[in-house]
Design an enzyme around this catalytic site. Sequence first.
Site, PDB file in Angstrom:
ATOM      1  N   ASP A   1      -8.396  -5.252  -6.326  1.00 41.69           N
ATOM      2  CA  ASP A   1      -8.064  -4.131  -5.451  1.00 41.69           C
ATOM      3  C   ASP A   1      -8.342  -2.831  -6.190  1.00 41.69           C
ATOM      4  OD1 ASP A   1      -6.945  -2.263  -3.741  1.00 41.69           O
ATOM      5  OD2 ASP A   1      -4.870  -2.876  -4.127  1.00 41.69           O
TER       6      ASP A   1
ATOM      7  N   SER B   1       0.850  -1.178   0.000  1.00 41.67           N
ATOM      8  CA  SER B   1       0.000   0.000   0.000  1.00 41.67           C
ATOM      9  C   SER B   1       0.896   1.242   0.000  1.00 41.67           C
ATOM     10  CB  SER B   1      -0.958  -0.052   1.187  1.00 41.67           C
ATOM     11  OG  SER B   1      -2.038   0.831   1.032  1.00 41.67           O
TER      12      SER B   1
ATOM     13  N   HIS C   1      -6.126  -6.299  -2.244  1.00 45.70           N
ATOM     14  CA  HIS C   1      -5.083  -5.453  -1.676  1.00 45.70           C
ATOM     15  C   HIS C   1      -4.113  -6.239  -0.801  1.00 45.70           C
ATOM     16  CE1 HIS C   1      -3.744  -1.367  -1.049  1.00 45.70           C
ATOM     17  NE2 HIS C   1      -3.755  -1.490   0.270  1.00 45.70           N
TER      18      HIS C   1
END
Length: 491
Positions: free
Chosen positions: A423, A183, A448
Amino acid sequence: MALQILFQLLPMLLVFTTLHVHVTATYPRSIRSHQMGRSSDKITSEIVAYNYTQTLDHFNYKPESYATFNQNYFINFEYWGGANTSSPIFVYTGEEAPVTSDVLLAGFINDLASHFKGLVMYMEHRYYGGSMPFGSTDEAYRNSSTLGFFSSTQALADYAQLIIDVKKNLSAENCPVIAVGGSYGGMLASWLRLKYPHVVIGALASSAPILYFDDITPQDAYAVVISKDFRETSENCYNTIKQSWSEIDRVAAQANGIQNLSNIFNTCRPLNSSEELKDYLRAVYTFSAQYDNPPDNLVSKVCSGIDGAPQETYILSKISAGVNASRFGGGQCTDIFDLKPDNKSGWDWQRCTEMVMPIGNGKNDTMFQASPFDMDDYTKTCQDLFGVTPRLHWITTEFGGHDIKSVLGNFASNIIFSNGLRDPYSAAGVLEDISATVVAVYTNEGAHFLDLLTATSSDPDWLIAQREKEIKIIELWIAEYNAKLIRKTSN
């Protein structure tokens, strides 16, 4: 469950509501000193916590820049072959959360260490967890002057300085270092490789949306992927959600409408507005899509509640059933949590300064109501919150982003950009190979951050294959590094 922890600790998942208008020291003589002594108990039998005396400001020479703070990091020695073997060091670039969450959840880095006889170091991002300048959270977040040392560039310099000093203290100067992150931490891992190639020889950047700045990626791309996830799961579920927004507005406009909405959704406290409910529902759908990984399959859970209601059921009662079936439901009432921006939130500060991702959506292009990104409103919110004006173009100025193929093709090497196409952030990720060594590894099914999580016996074959591919690429990097080291030492 890991997903529940992730929801609490990864504020990037709520980027679509963050800053939305509707939710609307001492000066020691030494500027750094490494403390290899233990700062707390071991998290496991092999992972040890340390403190590092980190420089407050790497880029100025004013007296206050020489102040320091304690930065947390953890080392796992379990698999390390030792400095004399030139075994690799895998460094986890901590994101917008306490680094302890990464130690507990991001288990793939330990698999890498096991495979390569490597050492693992988890590094905490400044202004998160216990790595607080000025001695405490209250002081660090006091105002924009104390928060002014809070940026991705300062964090990257922290990581570079820490890595160099740890290697020196371990007599491991010849050990190759590979950055791993997910991320925002994945963005940092890739940028660490770009900015400090003499410190890290490669980077695995998972779910890193480095292209969601300026006008590189369409504003609605995030919401488009969410809508696609729901539509592929159930056309009926998708249509019910899309039609529900206008019904919420219709009910809210009636006498006692807000109270009626509170009753329909069995909220734990009375709603203040219909927007509060809609923000909550967007959070449910967004979280479900962003973490729609097996075996949880969160989108299917929401849709099972919506589709499982009898056909004649009132549309908002169907939506309520979907919430109850989701990761958010299951209690005696629906807890509508506060999604308003907060001047004590580190990610809100970052969003108000440099991490300006213009995420929004237009009319009829997603399953959500139209909510285009408005820079003027965004700026006003940041000025009200922190007294600062966002720097819209700074990330692309500092790290690049436009014409990414040419830039990375000419100046980058040894970066894996991994993604799962379910994602929403994958829409702003690197999904094509840039060169022979800057490569994209993705799966259609995953969402994700999945490849970095601890492996389980129920992992599907496609996830196992993704991780194996990443290991083979890193194997080539390490082999190339060792070959160069042998040539260097033999001369």
